[in-house]
Scaffold this active site. Structure first.
Site, PDB file in Angstrom:
ATOM      1  N   LYS A 100       0.648  -1.063  -0.179  1.00  0.00           N
ATOM      2  CA  LYS A 100       0.073   0.054  -0.114  1.00  0.00           C
ATOM      3  C   LYS A 100       0.637   1.313  -0.046  1.00  0.00           C
ATOM      4  CE  LYS A 100       0.488  -2.180   3.995  1.00  0.00           C
ATOM      5  NZ  LYS A 100       0.058  -3.059   4.933  1.00  0.00           N
ATOM      6  N   GLU A 185       2.998  -3.593  10.909  1.00  0.00           N
ATOM      7  CA  GLU A 185       3.971  -3.289   9.817  1.00  0.00           C
ATOM      8  C   GLU A 185       5.557  -3.364  10.313  1.00  0.00           C
ATOM      9  OE1 GLU A 185       3.260  -2.128   6.506  1.00  0.00           O
ATOM     10  OE2 GLU A 185       1.416  -3.131   7.457  1.00  0.00           O
ATOM     11  N   ASP A 196      -0.676   3.820   7.847  1.00  0.00           N
ATOM     12  CA  ASP A 196      -1.084   2.765   6.904  1.00  0.00           C
ATOM     13  C   ASP A 196      -2.514   2.899   6.576  1.00  0.00           C
ATOM     14  OD1 ASP A 196      -0.512  -0.315   6.322  1.00  0.00           O
ATOM     15  OD2 ASP A 196      -2.273  -0.322   7.326  1.00  0.00           O
ATOM     16  N   LYS A 200      -4.175   3.447   2.890  1.00  0.00           N
ATOM     17  CA  LYS A 200      -5.328   2.676   1.921  1.00  0.00           C
ATOM     18  C   LYS A 200      -6.558   3.339   1.970  1.00  0.00           C
ATOM     19  CE  LYS A 200      -3.811  -1.341   4.942  1.00  0.00           C
ATOM     20  NZ  LYS A 200      -3.984  -1.976   6.141  1.00  0.00           N
TER      21      LYS A 200
HETATM   22  N1  HSE Z   1      -0.366  -3.605   9.308  1.00  0.00           N
HETATM   23  C1  HSE Z   1      -1.316  -3.532   8.517  1.00  0.00           C
HETATM   24  C2  HSE Z   1      -2.720  -3.818   9.377  1.00  0.00           C
HETATM   25  C3  HSE Z   1      -1.111  -4.827   7.608  1.00  0.00           C
HETATM   26  O1  HSE Z   1      -2.393  -3.839  10.510  1.00  0.00           O
HETATM   27  O2  HSE Z   1      -3.581  -3.630   9.059  1.00  0.00           O
HETATM   28  C4  HSE Z   1      -2.347  -4.966   6.498  1.00  0.00           C
HETATM   29  O3  HSE Z   1      -2.102  -4.037   5.674  1.00  0.00           O
END
Ligand code: HSE
Length: 412
Positions: A100, A185, A196, A200
């Site tokens: 992503k 991550e 993160d 997304k």
């Molecule tokens: N680190 C991300 C999460 C992994 O916890 O959603 C999946 O993209």
């Protein structure tokens, strides 16, 4: 036979090889071709792997191999993933990624190269792990104007918040557990600081609204400032604290934000448990649709990657139409203009006087009563107001009271 390469043999990469080997016959039947892993790129040694003989540490073994037509990138991060992916596309290889960070930072550029080279660049696994969301938004809901997307898009933070609420676990212990389970991550600050989830929602907004949204144009707050007291007040109010990623259409622009929010128990997002993700999408014709499932983890994410590989095989001579143009952030409305009611927590010797002051400053507020609350605690919800207005009023309140927290009330 289709020959592919997998770049990265970490959590997701090992899941990709596992599924491709376990379901080799089923996959071959569905795509009318045998899909064979010719190379796996990783700097580490995996002598116990059933395909140990196919590992390489040298990217040139992939890029210079004309038999390899599809490359899976599951290394994560931008370096060297961006460079490798770009070279693969430029050399006429389709690329499938779960990365992503890469798609959010370089999606417009990589999609353009893929178009020029008549190959595919697919990234279903980059948002929501196992949950089908890129394809449904792009294809199944294509006839809609997407009015809004609200979701829990980070499994690690949802897992942590749940462990804090349900098991009284400390933030640090819950994060350690999420790392052990392979959800977090490599640098977990990307999870807990909201980056993160931001990447997304940027990917989804780019896809749906057609213009690349870069993460730095999206206001992002993580969960590190959320306290157990806030979590308890959310419950007393009738909801839960969740890290919400939201994109909504406002005229020909969008409001996009990632922040912890109070989500009412009336909304199904309040019940999303553990590592699960959920997205609620509203189209003008479809109405609201929910997408729910495992948002992280080895096999859930790998299953979405392998499905994209299969799609590439089925579309090896024609492109999937996924595309968006580059953007400069002008389509994202500044977050100071977004309107929400706000939860505020104050410490004061005279909580009645503090509440009177809050009403004077914000207008009529709703007090949150909680059993066992400390005598000097006052929690309330303001009327809806633009964030810039809230900030100015919050500063005013801070001059006469000890303000502790402020969290948005979600408008799903
Ligand atoms: N680190 C991300 C999460 C992994 O916890 O959603 C999946 O993209």
């Amino acid at each position: 036979m289709i020959q592919i390469a997998v770049m990265g043999h970490g959590v997701v990469g090992s899941g990709v090889t596992e599924i491709l080997l376990k379901h080799a016959d089923k996959i071959a039947e569905k795509v009318n071709e045998e899909v064979c892993i010719k190379k796996v790129l990783d700097l580490r040694e995996f002598p116990d792997s059933p395909i140990a003989d196919r590992f390489t540490k040298d990217f040139n073994d992939i890029i210079s191999d004309d038999e390899i037509s599809i490359v899976v990138e599951v290394m994560g991060g931008l370096k060297p993933a961006y460079d490798f992916v770009k070279q693969c596309l430029e050399n006429g290889k389709s690329v499938v990624t779960s990365n992503k960070e890469l798609v959010a930072a370089k999606g417009a550029e990589l999609l353009k190269i893929a178009e020029e080279k008549n190959v595919n660049f697919l990234f279903e696994a980059s948002v929501g792990g196992a949950i089908p969301i890129i394809r449904p938004l792009h294809q199944c809901l294509a006839a809609n104007d997407i009015e809004k997307i609200n979701g829990i898009l980070n499994g690690t933070t949802n897992f942590i918040l749940n462990k804090m609420i349900n098991d009284n676990m400390s933030f640090e212990d819950a994060l350690d557990l999420a790392q052990d389970k392979g959800y977090a991550e490599r640098d977990p600050s990307a999870d807990i600081e909201g980056h993160d989830a931001c990447r997304k929602i940027c990917i989804l907004a780019s896809l749906v609204y057609g213009t690349h949204v870069y993460p730095d144009s999206v206001h992002t707050e993580g969960i590190t400032k959320v306290t157990l007291t806030d979590v308890e007040y959310a419950q007393a109010w009738g909801g839960a604290v969740k890290l919400i990623a939201s994109a909504r259409k406002n005229g020909d622009k969008q409001e996009i934000i990632v922040a912890p929010m109070f989500v009412s128990n009336d909304c199904q997002l309040s019940n999303v448990d553990g590592v699960y993700n959920e997205l609620l999408v509203r189209g003008d014709s479809s109405g609201s649709i929910g997408f729910y499932g495992r948002g992280a983890g080895k096999l859930p994410t790998a299953s979405a990657v392998v499905a994209d590989v299969m799609d590439c095989v089925l579309h090896k001579d024609k492109r999937r139409s996924i595309m968006w143009k580059d953007g400069n952030g002008e389509n994202v409305i500044p977050y100071e203009n977004y309107v929400n009611a706000m939860y505020v927590l104050v410490n004061a010797e005279d909580t009645s006087a503090a509440f009177a002051k809050a009403n004077e400053i914000f207008g009529e507020c709703e007090k949150i009563a909680m059993n066992g609350a400390a005598d000097n605690e006052l929690a309330f919800v303001t009327p809806e107001l633009a964030y810039s207005d809230f900030s100015a009023k919050y500063e005013k309140l801070a001059q006469v009271a000890d303000v502790k927290s402020a969290i948005r009330i979600a408008k799903i």
